[in-house]
Design a protein around this motif. Structure first.
Motif, PDB file in Angstrom:
ATOM      1  N   LYS A  12       6.378   7.598  -2.365  1.00 34.68           N
ATOM      2  CA  LYS A  12       6.452   6.428  -2.721  1.00 34.68           C
ATOM      3  C   LYS A  12       6.306   5.467  -1.299  1.00 34.68           C
ATOM      4  CE  LYS A  12      10.823   6.261  -3.908  1.00 34.68           C
ATOM      5  NZ  LYS A  12      11.674   7.486  -4.156  1.00 34.68           N
ATOM      6  N   ASN A  43      -0.532  13.759  -9.269  1.00 40.10           N
ATOM      7  CA  ASN A  43      -1.191  12.838 -10.320  1.00 40.10           C
ATOM      8  C   ASN A  43      -2.053  13.626 -10.866  1.00 40.10           C
ATOM      9  OD1 ASN A  43      -3.743  12.771  -8.872  1.00 40.10           O
ATOM     10  ND2 ASN A  43      -2.846  11.239  -7.420  1.00 40.10           N
ATOM     11  N   ARG A  99      -7.585   9.999 -13.230  1.00 43.07           N
ATOM     12  CA  ARG A  99      -8.279   9.291 -14.230  1.00 43.07           C
ATOM     13  C   ARG A  99      -9.676   9.333 -14.351  1.00 43.07           C
ATOM     14  NH1 ARG A  99      -5.302   3.526 -12.872  1.00 43.07           N
ATOM     15  NH2 ARG A  99      -5.842   4.458 -10.623  1.00 43.07           N
ATOM     16  N   LEU A 110      -3.822   4.640  -6.825  1.00 43.33           N
ATOM     17  CA  LEU A 110      -2.460   4.261  -7.475  1.00 43.33           C
ATOM     18  C   LEU A 110      -1.533   3.386  -6.401  1.00 43.33           C
ATOM     19  CD1 LEU A 110      -1.851   7.489  -9.251  1.00 43.33           C
ATOM     20  CD2 LEU A 110      -2.485   5.356 -10.385  1.00 43.33           C
ATOM     21  N   GLN A 111      -1.390   4.071  -5.373  1.00 44.01           N
ATOM     22  CA  GLN A 111      -0.522   3.338  -4.417  1.00 44.01           C
ATOM     23  C   GLN A 111      -1.122   1.809  -3.974  1.00 44.01           C
ATOM     24  OE1 GLN A 111       2.378   4.469  -3.658  1.00 44.01           O
ATOM     25  NE2 GLN A 111       2.263   6.495  -4.398  1.00 44.01           N
ATOM     26  N   GLU A 141      -7.370   9.442  -6.008  1.00 45.33           N
ATOM     27  CA  GLU A 141      -6.405   8.841  -6.987  1.00 45.33           C
ATOM     28  C   GLU A 141      -5.265   8.435  -6.675  1.00 45.33           C
ATOM     29  OE1 GLU A 141      -7.506   8.234 -10.042  1.00 45.33           O
ATOM     30  OE2 GLU A 141      -5.479   7.662 -11.250  1.00 45.33           O
ATOM     31  N   GLU A 142      -4.352   9.064  -5.699  1.00 44.16           N
ATOM     32  CA  GLU A 142      -3.214   8.494  -5.090  1.00 44.16           C
ATOM     33  C   GLU A 142      -3.270   7.633  -4.295  1.00 44.16           C
ATOM     34  OE1 GLU A 142      -0.561   9.764  -6.426  1.00 44.16           O
ATOM     35  OE2 GLU A 142       0.857   8.826  -5.304  1.00 44.16           O
ATOM     36  N   GLU A 182      -2.967   0.050  -5.707  1.00 44.54           N
ATOM     37  CA  GLU A 182      -2.490  -0.891  -7.172  1.00 44.54           C
ATOM     38  C   GLU A 182      -1.076  -1.337  -7.022  1.00 44.54           C
ATOM     39  OE1 GLU A 182      -3.754   1.344 -10.370  1.00 44.54           O
ATOM     40  OE2 GLU A 182      -5.802   1.218 -10.063  1.00 44.54           O
ATOM     41  N   LYS A 183      -0.226  -0.555  -6.808  1.00 47.59           N
ATOM     42  CA  LYS A 183       1.113  -0.813  -6.638  1.00 47.59           C
ATOM     43  C   LYS A 183       1.667  -1.702  -5.591  1.00 47.59           C
ATOM     44  CE  LYS A 183       2.985   3.379  -7.939  1.00 47.59           C
ATOM     45  NZ  LYS A 183       3.827   4.544  -7.710  1.00 47.59           N
ATOM     46  N   ASN A 201      -7.211  14.160  -6.126  1.00 47.79           N
ATOM     47  CA  ASN A 201      -6.007  13.757  -6.328  1.00 47.79           C
ATOM     48  C   ASN A 201      -5.747  12.884  -5.280  1.00 47.79           C
ATOM     49  OD1 ASN A 201      -5.477  17.024  -7.300  1.00 47.79           O
ATOM     50  ND2 ASN A 201      -4.384  15.710  -8.518  1.00 47.79           N
ATOM     51  N   ARG A 256     -13.937   5.887  -8.517  1.00 50.83           N
ATOM     52  CA  ARG A 256     -12.616   6.358  -8.787  1.00 50.83           C
ATOM     53  C   ARG A 256     -11.660   5.331  -8.301  1.00 50.83           C
ATOM     54  NH1 ARG A 256     -12.269  12.001  -9.868  1.00 50.83           N
ATOM     55  NH2 ARG A 256     -13.987  12.787  -9.832  1.00 50.83           N
TER      56      ARG A 256
END
Lengths: 311, 428, 259
Positions: free
Chosen positions: C149, C183, C186, C48-49, C44-45, C51-52, C41, C77
């Motif tokens: 966030k 999360n 993926r 994800l962060q 992944e986080e 990418e954002k 996790n 990953r």
């Protein structure tokens, strides 16, 4: 006379740990010193058995911000051991304090004993599969799960030393928006009787089987982690397991639960464990006192009837 | 070509067929990608079972010595079960063991498949595990690559090694979805026992092993059981025709449990701990179940995906055929001048390496195995005959010819017996 | 460009561990290894962060030589690079040592704005390393985070602490330990799995990190690790009609006084 130190942001939990403290104090010949951030609770801690209470006065309501202050106190006084109540806040603080002190930290000690001049702890490994016994070297921080011990009888006549210390608290974190989690349903961690739903229950509609049985038994309903986290049939507070709730009911009855170690880790303090599952090799049966190998769709309704008829 | 990655060969499935093919291709410098659906090679595979070493030596001389193998088989056994009895023919032959390379070893798939895939990686093949191939990419009638999730991968040749219900072969139009008639369902347990106990119970020394096929354990349905001795465990299982089982209303695990508990079987596994369960489909049609076309432009099928499993009633072969077919495909790819030539070259190699002739030889055997009386009647009949022959209770038994004939007549009519015999003779 | 570093632990898969019935010793001979659940996790986080907000994402682990396979797994990953403190010391390390090593490694990496960890490892579940590392680096740690966030150079995180949630805002650099509900990792695609082989890896030994002997010696001694065996009555009703089994169970439970 460095002492046995005890801290929790929750005074009741601190008192529970004083019960453990008293056992060890006798063996270790050490006084018990409780730390608190709640000035008004100091006397009750003495009444519970502490010999000394240190009140930490900071200007911050956020319990976690006291880690450095507690560590500083311990660095100065060098207690033999620092017990911290194993709430999530407590574990956060315990790790930070241990790092500041550069000492070991035993999380969720199931058992603490004084053996041959040293403290020995037991805790679970591998999701509950194994028990690790460690001999502690030097000062250690140990977190104790809430409700592992009972609150000791209060002796109002007891007296002890209460000192207040002004402390600096960590203010880099802005904490806001504190919202209580509205508990949907009962608090299963204190439930007397539990019916547990596992993945063997195929559809959410079939939860009715569990509900009827629970009603007949006078039990609350809980579940395994996947039923809560993956299927969302019950809220997260309802799942039992290593990373979820630990339960201590008089009877725990599961249906369609295979019995993986992480789940069993949460039920091991149950008085009687009963399992219903179709797979006779499911690990839950090895962990159960009683069980039925069978189709829960047949068994559970019959069981509900039988219990109703008994009453 | 910027982003589009192109390999010389993409192999779908890292079982013995896929890994053997990848090994040879990579060894000769080809760029090879093996895509395995399971989390590791072998994780989705189940076998009885054993591997015949000639296939490993064909891939690379000396390979059998490196492979994680269990026991070298010296005892070949056939067992027929009655209700409370069993007749076992035990053929021990130490010549199977003599020489540098023993003929066959019992095997456990997880370590074996992983090892073979690892050998392919050593040669330079890329193995991507935990990825499922969803489709073939076909352009102008030619297979040019595969689609996995959203990723497209291209190759000069796509080799389907994805097992008994090959989706790739279906996508290529070479076969339809398997029917219940084409396959058997196999279930198996690995039961742990100390090596000394295994040696005692099966009369083995050191790392010798026994392989046994069992008839009469499928409660009348077409099928049979098997037992293989591993180093410190026994592989025990049952394969049968799913339609027949469904008709009889018996659940698979019930039939298997009855088999385990049979008085002639239970003492062999008593005290053991079941450490693994497995189930898998098994191709039962033999050569007749092999698709008419095993290739099209840019694509070939190998291993179980091509139906290469042999059951002669006395022995079952799959892994060696898989490896040989992988070798055949690799040789075809290496030798062909263009992509259109790979298919025909592959069929030729299957002949050269004797795989096709072997399967053709035994093409009729599924017909024999299908004879309903074989699982349902003959084992019970044999048991009763044995019981009669060895029964001594002080009475005067019927005369042998009459006694045996009476038993036979009870189970089967002369006409049925002749018909079965004729079928057997015709198909052998 | 900010840097997000996800720490993970390469652990034995507890499903493969057997308990020796005789002496209750653990048999780990068949155990495969994996990236600890909650650390997935964290990775992944981080991705994800990253990418954002357009950040550099790296993975960091402290493990012995058998952790080499973990690099491909971690990189597939999404992180752009992997750091590995490769040392056999990892086999004997407790959270105290691990935190010292990771903190030293992070200092050596030099740039870290957000450090993400799983709430606890699936083998020891000691729930310590994240906050320990933060304290050693002199930065804050936000624990038990269910949502986060990144706003500019601050992390806004929601913590779930038993009976309440709270929102915590902290400027970089900060350590965040994550709850699994943050999360759903993926599954790496084929291209990601293949791409992992091409990403850079930096390897250090503990000696490269300049730690003292005391900092790399576990504080406590493990006396024993034994399989936990619940000794329960194990009265299981298998055979017979459902109604009979139910009747037997009810009788037993009545006798126990729990019905």
């Amino acid at each position: 006379m460095a002492g046995i130190w005890i801290y929790s942001e929750d005074t009741i939990i601190a008192q529970q740990i004083i019960t453990l403290g008293k056992e060890l104090a006798a063996a270790m010949q050490q006084p018990i010193c409780a730390l608190t951030i709640n000035e008004q609770d100091a006397q009750s801690l003495i009444a519970a058995g502490a010999d000394k209470v240190i009140v930490l006065k900071g200007n911050n309501l956020w319990p976690e911000s006291y880690a450095a202050a507690i560590a500083a106190q311990a660095a100065q006084a060098q207690p033999d051991v620092l017990f911290i109540g194993g709430t999530l806040r407590g574990k956060d603080l315990a790790a930070k304090a241990a790092a500041a002190l550069q000492v070991g930290l035993i999380t969720d000690a199931q058992k603490v004993q004084f053996v041959d001049g040293a403290l020995e702890t037991e805790r679970m490994l591998y999701g509950g599969l194994a028990v690790c016994t460690e001999v502690l070297g030097g000062m250690n921080v140990i977190t104790i799960p809430p409700r592992a011990y009972d609150v000791p009888a209060q002796d109002a006549s007891r007296s002890g030393e209460i000192v207040s210390v002004d402390v600096q608290t960590d203010a880099t974190m802005a904490v806001g928006n504190v919202c209580p989690i509205v508990r949907q349903g009962a608090d299963i961690s204190v439930a007397e009787k539990l019916v547990c739903v596992g993945r063997g229950v195929g559809k959410q509609e079939d939860m009715k089987l569990a509900e009827d049985l629970a009603a007949a038994m006078g039990a609350e309903i809980c579940c395994t982690r996947s039923v809560a986290e993956d299927y969302h049939w019950l809220p997260n507070e309802a799942y039992v397991g290593l990373s979820g709730q630990k339960v201590k009911p008089v009877i725990y009855l599961s249906m369609g639960v295979s019995g993986q170690v992480q789940h069993v880790a949460g039920i091991r303090d149950s008085k009687v464990i009963v399992a219903i599952d179709t797979n006779e090799n499911a690990p839950i049966f090895a962990a159960a006192d009683y069980g039925i190998v069978g189709d829960l769709y047949q068994i559970v309704p019959l069981l509900t009837e039988a219990i109703k008829n008994k009453a | 070509m910027s982003e589009e990655e192109k390999f010389d060969a993409i192999i779908v499935g890292a079982g013995p067929a896929g890994s053997a093919c990848a090994y040879l291709l990579a060894k000769e410098g080809k760029s090879v990608l093996v895509i395995e659906r399971g989390v590791s090679a072998g994780s989705k595979n189940v076998t009885g079972g054993r591997v015949y070493t000639y296939a490993l030596e064909l891939l690379e001389p000396g390979l059998h010595a490196e492979a994680p193998l269990q026991r070298k088989v010296v005892r070949e056994q056939i067992m027929m079960l009655g209700e409370q009895s069993g007749t076992t023919i035990d053929y021990v032959d130490y010549t199977y063991n003599s020489g540098d390379v023993p003929q066959s070893y019992t095997v456990l798939r997880a370590p074996f498949d992983e090892w073979l895939a690892g050998k392919a990686e050593e040669q330079g093949a890329m193995v991507a595990a935990g990825i499922r191939v969803d489709d073939l990419i076909i352009r102008d009638g030619k297979v040019v690559g595969v689609l996995a999730g959203e990723d497209e991968m291209f190759a000069d040749i796509v080799i389907a090694a994805d097992g008994v219900n090959s989706f790739m072969a279906q996508k290529a139009g070479l076969r339809n979805d398997i029917t219940a008639h084409d396959v058997g369902v196999g279930v198996k347990e690995i039961i742990e026992l100390p090596p000394e106990v295994i040696q005692q119970r099966f009369n083995l020394t050191g790392d010798e092993g026994a392989a046994r096929l069992v008839l009469g354990c499928t409660e009348g349905t077409t099928g049979g059981g098997f037992l293989y001795t591993n180093k410190d465990s026994i592989s025990l299982g049952v394969i049968f025709a799913p339609e027949g089982a469904a008709k009889r209303g018996k659940k698979i695990h019930e039939i298997f449990q009855d088999f385990k508990m049979h008085p002639a079987v239970y003492p062999l596994i008593e005290g053991g701990t079941t450490v693994e369960y497995g189930a898998h489909l098994v191709s039962e049609r033999g050569w007749k179940g092999v698709p008419k076309n095993l290739y099209r432009d840019g694509f070939v099928a190998i291993g179980d995906a091509a139906g290469f499993v042999l059951n002669t009633g006395t022995i079952i072969r799959g892994i060696d055929l898989a490896i040989v077919s992988g070798i055949a495909a690799a040789r075809a790819v290496l030798g062909a001048k263009d992509s259109a030539g790979v298919g025909p070259a592959y069929m030729q190699e299957l002949e050269n390496l004797k795989l096709a002739p072997t399967m053709k030889l035994f093409a009729g055997f599924p017909e024999i195995i299908d004879i309903p009386r074989i699982p349902a009647v003959y084992p019970a009949m044999a048991s009763e005959i044995m019981n009669y022959m060895f029964k001594i209770d002080g009475q005067v038994p019927p005369k042998m010819t009459k006694g045996i004939w009476d038993i036979v007549k009870k189970h089967v009519s002369l006409g049925e017996l002749l018909a079965d015999g004729w079928k057997g003779v015709r198909n052998i | 460009m900010p840097t997000i570093i996800a720490c993970y632990k390469w652990v034995l898969d507890e499903q493969d561990i057997k308990i020796n019935p005789g002496n209750l010793d653990l048999d780990t001979s068949r155990a495969k290894s994996k990236i600890s659940e909650y650390d997935r996790n964290a990775i992944e986080e981080a991705v994800l962060q990253g990418e954002k907000m357009g950040a550099e994402v790296a993975s960091l682990t402290f493990g012995s030589s058998n952790a080499k396979q973990s690099l491909k797994d971690a990189l597939s990953r999404g992180p752009g690079k992997a750091y590995w403190v490769n040392d056999d010391l990892a086999n004997k390390a407790d959270a105290f040592v691990t935190a010292n090593v990771l903190a030293a490694a992070l200092k050596k990496i030099g740039q870290y704005d957000v450090i993400l960890c799983g709430e606890g490892a699936s083998d020891t579940y000691a729930q310590q390393v994240g906050p320990r590392v933060a304290t050693l680096l002199g930065i804050p740690a936000i624990t038990f985070v269910s949502e986060m966030k990144i706003e500019g150079d601050k992390v806004v995180a929601t913590r779930k602490i038993g009976d309440c949630t709270e929102e915590v805002t902290v400027p970089f650099p900060v350590v965040v330990t994550l709850l699994p509900e943050i999360n759903k990792p993926r599954i790496p695609s084929l291209k990601q799995v293949l791409g992992a082989a091409k990403k850079p890896t930096t390897e250090w030994s503990v000696a490269d990190l300049g730690l003292t002997a005391e900092e790399t010696t576990a504080k406590n001694k493990v006396k024993s690790v034994k399989g936990f065996v619940m000794s329960r009555k194990n009265v299981i009703y298998k055979d017979g009609a459902p109604a009979d089994k139910v009747a037997s169970l009810v009788a037993s439970l009545t006798k126990e006084g729990v019905l």
